[in-house]
Design a protein around this motif. Sequence first.
Motif, PDB file in Angstrom:
ATOM      1  N   LYS A  18       0.488  -0.939  -0.155  1.00  0.00           N
ATOM      2  CA  LYS A  18      -0.180   0.178  -0.119  1.00  0.00           C
ATOM      3  C   LYS A  18       0.815   1.091  -0.471  1.00  0.00           C
ATOM      4  N   ALA A  19       1.974   1.094   0.731  1.00  0.00           N
ATOM      5  CA  ALA A  19       2.751   2.389   0.992  1.00  0.00           C
ATOM      6  C   ALA A  19       3.103   2.578  -1.280  1.00  0.00           C
ATOM      7  N   SER A  20       4.197   1.743  -1.461  1.00  0.00           N
ATOM      8  CA  SER A  20       3.806   2.085  -2.295  1.00  0.00           C
ATOM      9  C   SER A  20       3.413   1.920  -3.434  1.00  0.00           C
ATOM     10  N   MET A  21       2.304   1.770  -3.373  1.00  0.00           N
ATOM     11  CA  MET A  21       1.298   2.546  -4.078  1.00  0.00           C
ATOM     12  C   MET A  21       0.901   4.055  -4.206  1.00  0.00           C
ATOM     13  N   CYS A  22       0.860   4.615  -2.547  1.00  0.00           N
ATOM     14  CA  CYS A  22       0.736   5.487  -2.299  1.00  0.00           C
ATOM     15  C   CYS A  22       2.581   6.488  -2.952  1.00  0.00           C
ATOM     16  N   PHE A  23       3.211   6.336  -3.011  1.00  0.00           N
ATOM     17  CA  PHE A  23       4.516   6.775  -3.155  1.00  0.00           C
ATOM     18  C   PHE A  23       4.352   6.684  -4.258  1.00  0.00           C
ATOM     19  N   SER A  24       4.173   5.551  -5.294  1.00  0.00           N
ATOM     20  CA  SER A  24       4.151   5.627  -7.309  1.00  0.00           C
ATOM     21  C   SER A  24       3.351   6.763  -7.403  1.00  0.00           C
ATOM     22  N   ARG A  25       2.075   6.804  -6.599  1.00  0.00           N
ATOM     23  CA  ARG A  25       0.769   8.018  -7.589  1.00  0.00           C
ATOM     24  C   ARG A  25       1.199   8.998  -6.283  1.00  0.00           C
ATOM     25  N   SER A  26       2.517   9.606  -5.901  1.00  0.00           N
ATOM     26  CA  SER A  26       2.631  10.925  -5.291  1.00  0.00           C
ATOM     27  C   SER A  26       3.814  11.663  -6.550  1.00  0.00           C
ATOM     28  N   VAL A  27       4.781  10.760  -6.361  1.00  0.00           N
ATOM     29  CA  VAL A  27       6.167  11.003  -7.675  1.00  0.00           C
ATOM     30  C   VAL A  27       5.652  11.868  -8.272  1.00  0.00           C
ATOM     31  N   PRO A  28       5.104  11.325  -9.730  1.00  0.00           N
ATOM     32  CA  PRO A  28       4.460  12.258 -11.095  1.00  0.00           C
ATOM     33  C   PRO A  28       3.582  13.391 -10.543  1.00  0.00           C
ATOM     34  N   ARG A  29       3.240  13.895  -9.220  1.00  0.00           N
ATOM     35  CA  ARG A  29       2.836  15.689  -8.786  1.00  0.00           C
ATOM     36  C   ARG A  29       4.011  15.857  -8.503  1.00  0.00           C
ATOM     37  N   LEU A  30       5.196  15.667  -8.363  1.00  0.00           N
ATOM     38  CA  LEU A  30       6.136  16.550  -8.509  1.00  0.00           C
ATOM     39  C   LEU A  30       6.488  17.607  -9.106  1.00  0.00           C
ATOM     40  N   GLY A  31       6.236  17.110 -10.748  1.00  0.00           N
ATOM     41  CA  GLY A  31       6.332  17.778 -12.118  1.00  0.00           C
ATOM     42  C   GLY A  31       7.954  17.032 -11.985  1.00  0.00           C
ATOM     43  N   LEU A  32       8.522  17.464 -13.287  1.00  0.00           N
ATOM     44  CA  LEU A  32      10.036  18.012 -13.962  1.00  0.00           C
ATOM     45  C   LEU A  32      10.683  18.214 -13.396  1.00  0.00           C
ATOM     46  N   GLU A  33      10.335  19.226 -12.482  1.00  0.00           N
ATOM     47  CA  GLU A  33      11.488  20.841 -11.741  1.00  0.00           C
ATOM     48  C   GLU A  33      11.377  19.588 -10.398  1.00  0.00           C
ATOM     49  N   GLY A  34      10.124  19.714  -9.456  1.00  0.00           N
ATOM     50  CA  GLY A  34       9.832  18.885  -8.178  1.00  0.00           C
ATOM     51  C   GLY A  34      11.331  17.434  -8.407  1.00  0.00           C
ATOM     52  N   ILE A  35      10.880  17.005  -9.630  1.00  0.00           N
ATOM     53  CA  ILE A  35      11.510  15.692  -9.000  1.00  0.00           C
ATOM     54  C   ILE A  35      13.139  15.639  -9.378  1.00  0.00           C
ATOM     55  N   LYS A  36      13.982  16.473  -9.925  1.00  0.00           N
ATOM     56  CA  LYS A  36      15.215  16.439 -10.325  1.00  0.00           C
ATOM     57  C   LYS A  36      15.666  17.434  -8.894  1.00  0.00           C
ATOM     58  N   ALA A  37      14.759  17.909  -8.214  1.00  0.00           N
ATOM     59  CA  ALA A  37      15.541  18.602  -6.974  1.00  0.00           C
ATOM     60  C   ALA A  37      15.297  17.506  -6.088  1.00  0.00           C
ATOM     61  N   TYR A  38      14.310  16.563  -5.924  1.00  0.00           N
ATOM     62  CA  TYR A  38      14.415  15.613  -4.876  1.00  0.00           C
ATOM     63  C   TYR A  38      14.916  14.681  -5.430  1.00  0.00           C
ATOM     64  N   GLY A  39      15.759  14.264  -6.271  1.00  0.00           N
ATOM     65  CA  GLY A  39      16.392  13.578  -6.820  1.00  0.00           C
ATOM     66  C   GLY A  39      16.002  11.969  -7.523  1.00  0.00           C
ATOM     67  N   ILE A  40      16.453  12.515  -9.612  1.00  0.00           N
ATOM     68  CA  ILE A  40      15.761  11.341  -9.861  1.00  0.00           C
ATOM     69  C   ILE A  40      16.601   9.730  -9.006  1.00  0.00           C
TER      70      ILE A  40
END
Length: 318
Positions: free
Chosen positions: A217-239
């Motif tokens: 269930k945590a994996s599903m939540c994590f997977s749903r949340s990542v796209p909401r970071l957007g391109l810049e957010g993912i780069k900032a978080y660390g791809i």
Amino acid sequence: MSGKALRDLNVLPVPGLERKTDGSSKGSFIKPYIENSNEIVDKCLNKVSECNLGNNGVEAGNSEVEYIDSENLTDLPDVDSSLNTLLTRLDSKDWVLICEALNNVRQLAIYHKEKLLEMLGDGIPLIVKSLKNPRSAVCKTAIMTSADIFKIYSDSVIDSSDPLLLQLLLKSSQDKRFVCEAAETALVAMTTCISPSLLLPKLLPYLKNKNPRIRAKASMCFSRSVPRLGLEGIKAYGIDKLVQVAASQLSDQLPESREAARTLALELQTIYEKSHASPSEDSADSWEAFCQAKLSPLSAQAILRVTSTSKEGLVLGC
């Protein structure tokens, strides 16, 4: 009819009730059928008793509780009185009173957001207590309350969200379907309304939980949340950090974890290739080179197998 005729009728055998053994006492063939009838009645009464009992033999009263969708909740007639008694009622031993108080929390959140916020810090532990309640009506109402809190307060409750998150992961993993579905709806509300940059660190520990269903269930939540970071957010978080998470979940026990990891890996590949101007296969900046540089050989192979297979499927589909 003559008395003799009546006597003759009285001794006529009743079809299906005759005893097959000789020498039976008069009228004894009726007794077994009376006993069987009593057994049937007892069984029926037991069934009625079971229908009136909930789990563990506790008398069910769920018909007294109405599950109201958020959009159908109306304002409270006496806001101050409800607020003044809210914490006491949430901590009551009367489960019907607890459900009423939980619905009041939802009404106050919708119509009096600021007033409730002042006491939400004391209220959330009591909502968590209701989430642990063995009575399904209390548990489901608490889940619906959690969903509304996420929707209305979003990032404001992130610091006190840990106990809510744990209980929702647990409830979404259990076998009681209507509780499970309500918990999954609340988790969707959480991943939709809370900023992913704040939520992802909260989810990370649960990806390594010893309970495989919680991990899923945590994996599903994590997977749903990542796209909401957007391109810049993912780069900032660390791809690179995110692809390591995806790789770790690809070998997890449950298929839900693995499917969430595949979805995440494909999302990261798309983001990576967009940000690197479609590099050639031999480029040092290719997705393959990136995975090989950031992951162990086995993990890189697993990620590349998922992403290359998907890409091949898209090409064949075209």
